[in-house]
Design a protein around this motif. Structure first.
Motif, PDB file in Angstrom:
ATOM      1  N   PHE A 186      19.005   6.139  13.783  1.00  0.00           N
ATOM      2  CA  PHE A 186      19.335   4.722  13.633  1.00  0.00           C
ATOM      3  C   PHE A 186      19.751   4.463  12.194  1.00  0.00           C
ATOM      4  O   PHE A 186      19.484   5.260  11.305  1.00  0.00           O
ATOM      5  CB  PHE A 186      18.165   3.821  14.054  1.00  0.00           C
ATOM      6  CG  PHE A 186      16.899   3.996  13.251  1.00  0.00           C
ATOM      7  CD1 PHE A 186      16.694   3.292  12.071  1.00  0.00           C
ATOM      8  CD2 PHE A 186      15.896   4.871  13.676  1.00  0.00           C
ATOM      9  CE1 PHE A 186      15.524   3.437  11.335  1.00  0.00           C
ATOM     10  CE2 PHE A 186      14.729   5.025  12.952  1.00  0.00           C
ATOM     11  CZ  PHE A 186      14.536   4.312  11.777  1.00  0.00           C
ATOM     12  N   ARG A 187      20.420   3.343  11.985  1.00  0.00           N
ATOM     13  CA  ARG A 187      20.885   3.036  10.635  1.00  0.00           C
ATOM     14  C   ARG A 187      19.752   2.436   9.814  1.00  0.00           C
ATOM     15  O   ARG A 187      18.900   1.711  10.331  1.00  0.00           O
ATOM     16  CB  ARG A 187      22.106   2.138  10.668  1.00  0.00           C
ATOM     17  CG  ARG A 187      21.884   0.754  11.192  1.00  0.00           C
ATOM     18  CD  ARG A 187      23.162  -0.090  11.114  1.00  0.00           C
ATOM     19  NE  ARG A 187      23.027  -1.272  11.927  1.00  0.00           N
ATOM     20  CZ  ARG A 187      22.307  -2.341  11.584  1.00  0.00           C
ATOM     21  NH1 ARG A 187      21.676  -2.380  10.433  1.00  0.00           N
ATOM     22  NH2 ARG A 187      22.216  -3.374  12.383  1.00  0.00           N
ATOM     23  N   ALA A 243      17.213  -1.733  21.411  1.00  0.00           N
ATOM     24  CA  ALA A 243      18.268  -0.725  21.514  1.00  0.00           C
ATOM     25  C   ALA A 243      17.838   0.463  22.360  1.00  0.00           C
ATOM     26  O   ALA A 243      18.630   0.991  23.145  1.00  0.00           O
ATOM     27  CB  ALA A 243      18.688  -0.262  20.119  1.00  0.00           C
ATOM     28  N   THR A 286      21.667  -3.056  17.330  1.00  0.00           N
ATOM     29  CA  THR A 286      21.507  -1.769  16.662  1.00  0.00           C
ATOM     30  C   THR A 286      21.931  -0.655  17.611  1.00  0.00           C
ATOM     31  O   THR A 286      21.602  -0.674  18.785  1.00  0.00           O
ATOM     32  CB  THR A 286      20.042  -1.572  16.247  1.00  0.00           C
ATOM     33  OG1 THR A 286      19.692  -2.582  15.316  1.00  0.00           O
ATOM     34  CG2 THR A 286      19.816  -0.214  15.638  1.00  0.00           C
ATOM     35  N   GLN A 339      15.106   8.285   9.427  1.00  0.00           N
ATOM     36  CA  GLN A 339      15.924   7.404  10.264  1.00  0.00           C
ATOM     37  C   GLN A 339      15.950   7.905  11.704  1.00  0.00           C
ATOM     38  O   GLN A 339      16.994   8.089  12.318  1.00  0.00           O
ATOM     39  CB  GLN A 339      17.341   7.275   9.705  1.00  0.00           C
ATOM     40  CG  GLN A 339      17.404   6.568   8.375  1.00  0.00           C
ATOM     41  CD  GLN A 339      18.793   6.580   7.804  1.00  0.00           C
ATOM     42  OE1 GLN A 339      19.102   7.384   6.942  1.00  0.00           O
ATOM     43  NE2 GLN A 339      19.632   5.686   8.293  1.00  0.00           N
ATOM     44  N   GLU A 367      14.890  -4.919  16.890  1.00  0.00           N
ATOM     45  CA  GLU A 367      16.233  -4.435  17.236  1.00  0.00           C
ATOM     46  C   GLU A 367      16.172  -3.011  17.783  1.00  0.00           C
ATOM     47  O   GLU A 367      16.874  -2.669  18.728  1.00  0.00           O
ATOM     48  CB  GLU A 367      17.137  -4.436  16.002  1.00  0.00           C
ATOM     49  CG  GLU A 367      17.467  -5.786  15.438  1.00  0.00           C
ATOM     50  CD  GLU A 367      18.209  -5.686  14.102  1.00  0.00           C
ATOM     51  OE1 GLU A 367      18.327  -4.563  13.549  1.00  0.00           O
ATOM     52  OE2 GLU A 367      18.665  -6.721  13.619  1.00  0.00           O
ATOM     53  N   LEU A 368      15.337  -2.187  17.152  1.00  0.00           N
ATOM     54  CA  LEU A 368      15.214  -0.795  17.595  1.00  0.00           C
ATOM     55  C   LEU A 368      14.606  -0.705  18.992  1.00  0.00           C
ATOM     56  O   LEU A 368      15.072   0.082  19.828  1.00  0.00           O
ATOM     57  CB  LEU A 368      14.371   0.007  16.603  1.00  0.00           C
ATOM     58  CG  LEU A 368      15.023   0.248  15.237  1.00  0.00           C
ATOM     59  CD1 LEU A 368      14.021   0.866  14.266  1.00  0.00           C
ATOM     60  CD2 LEU A 368      16.263   1.123  15.376  1.00  0.00           C
ATOM     61  N   SER A 418      17.360  -1.184   9.939  1.00  0.00           N
ATOM     62  CA  SER A 418      17.174  -1.738  11.287  1.00  0.00           C
ATOM     63  C   SER A 418      15.762  -2.299  11.414  1.00  0.00           C
ATOM     64  O   SER A 418      14.799  -1.707  10.931  1.00  0.00           O
ATOM     65  CB  SER A 418      17.385  -0.661  12.346  1.00  0.00           C
ATOM     66  OG  SER A 418      18.689  -0.151  12.303  1.00  0.00           O
ATOM     67  N   GLN A 419      15.662  -3.438  12.060  1.00  0.00           N
ATOM     68  CA  GLN A 419      14.370  -4.070  12.297  1.00  0.00           C
ATOM     69  C   GLN A 419      13.756  -3.508  13.577  1.00  0.00           C
ATOM     70  O   GLN A 419      14.468  -3.131  14.506  1.00  0.00           O
ATOM     71  CB  GLN A 419      14.533  -5.599  12.421  1.00  0.00           C
ATOM     72  CG  GLN A 419      15.122  -6.244  11.178  1.00  0.00           C
ATOM     73  CD  GLN A 419      14.253  -6.029   9.962  1.00  0.00           C
ATOM     74  OE1 GLN A 419      13.057  -6.303   9.986  1.00  0.00           O
ATOM     75  NE2 GLN A 419      14.850  -5.512   8.894  1.00  0.00           N
ATOM     76  N   ASP A 421      11.164   5.913   9.303  1.00  0.00           N
ATOM     77  CA  ASP A 421      12.214   5.358   8.452  1.00  0.00           C
ATOM     78  C   ASP A 421      12.792   6.388   7.495  1.00  0.00           C
ATOM     79  O   ASP A 421      13.993   6.378   7.218  1.00  0.00           O
ATOM     80  CB  ASP A 421      11.680   4.164   7.648  1.00  0.00           C
ATOM     81  CG  ASP A 421      11.430   2.959   8.527  1.00  0.00           C
ATOM     82  OD1 ASP A 421      12.296   2.618   9.334  1.00  0.00           O
ATOM     83  OD2 ASP A 421      10.352   2.356   8.399  1.00  0.00           O
TER      84      ASP A 421
END
Length: 171
Positions: free
Chosen positions: A37-38, A49, A2, A161, A45-46, A41-42, A158
């Protein structure tokens, strides 16, 4: 992996506010680094990242970000992993940060307002919060014990984002 796009930092320095005569609040501050973030994204992963991002390479002792750095806060960068973060409720995060901010007495209105705007708005709007657990002194880098207090949270919003790395500490 990510990708995170830095939106911008926010810094609240306690020294920028006038405290009552005889009140001491030390050299404390709050540093917030926000990233876009896109969608989809889990969390794992964040977390990975943000740890991999160059903005994470900050010893938080006045030197700023070192893109080639090996330190994060009091720890060697290699000691910090997504497993070091534990989910925490908004209530616990807010209480921890308010207790830290007020540990030496009441805050001037200007600082309370700055913290409400910059810090507590982010905490309150997060869908999920993670706290970096104490990794222990064996993970300290060569001058890693310099902070008296070091509180780190990651807020994930979320809806907007937006991931925000929050550090409340002293130097």
């Amino acid at each position: 992996m990510t990708e995170l796009d830095l939106v911008g930092p926010t810094f609240v320095n306690f020294r920028d506010h006038v405290f009552p005569e005889g009140s001491t609040h030390g050299f404390r501050w709050v540093d917030l680094k926000s990233f876009r973030f896109r969608r989809g994204s889990q969390d794992a992963e964040l977390l990975a990242a943000v740890i991999a991002h160059e903005q994470f390479r900050d010893g938080y002792a006045g030197g700023g970000v070192d893109p080639d750095g090996t330190r994060h806060g009091p720890y060697w960068l290699r000691s910090v992993s997504p497993d070091g973060y534990q989910p925490v409720s908004c209530t616990v995060a807010t209480q921890t940060l308010r207790d830290w901010a007020r540990q030496h007495g009441e805050l001037p209105d200007s600082l309370s307002d700055a913290l409400d705007t910059a810090l507590f708005t982010v905490v309150d709007s997060a869908g999920r919060l993670y706290r970096l657990r104490d990794l222990g002194s064996t993970c300290f880098h060569d001058w890693g014990g310099v902070h008296i207090d070091f509180h780190e949270f990651i807020a994930i919003d979320d809806e907007r984002q937006l991931l925000t790395l929050l550090v409340a500490a002293d130097d």
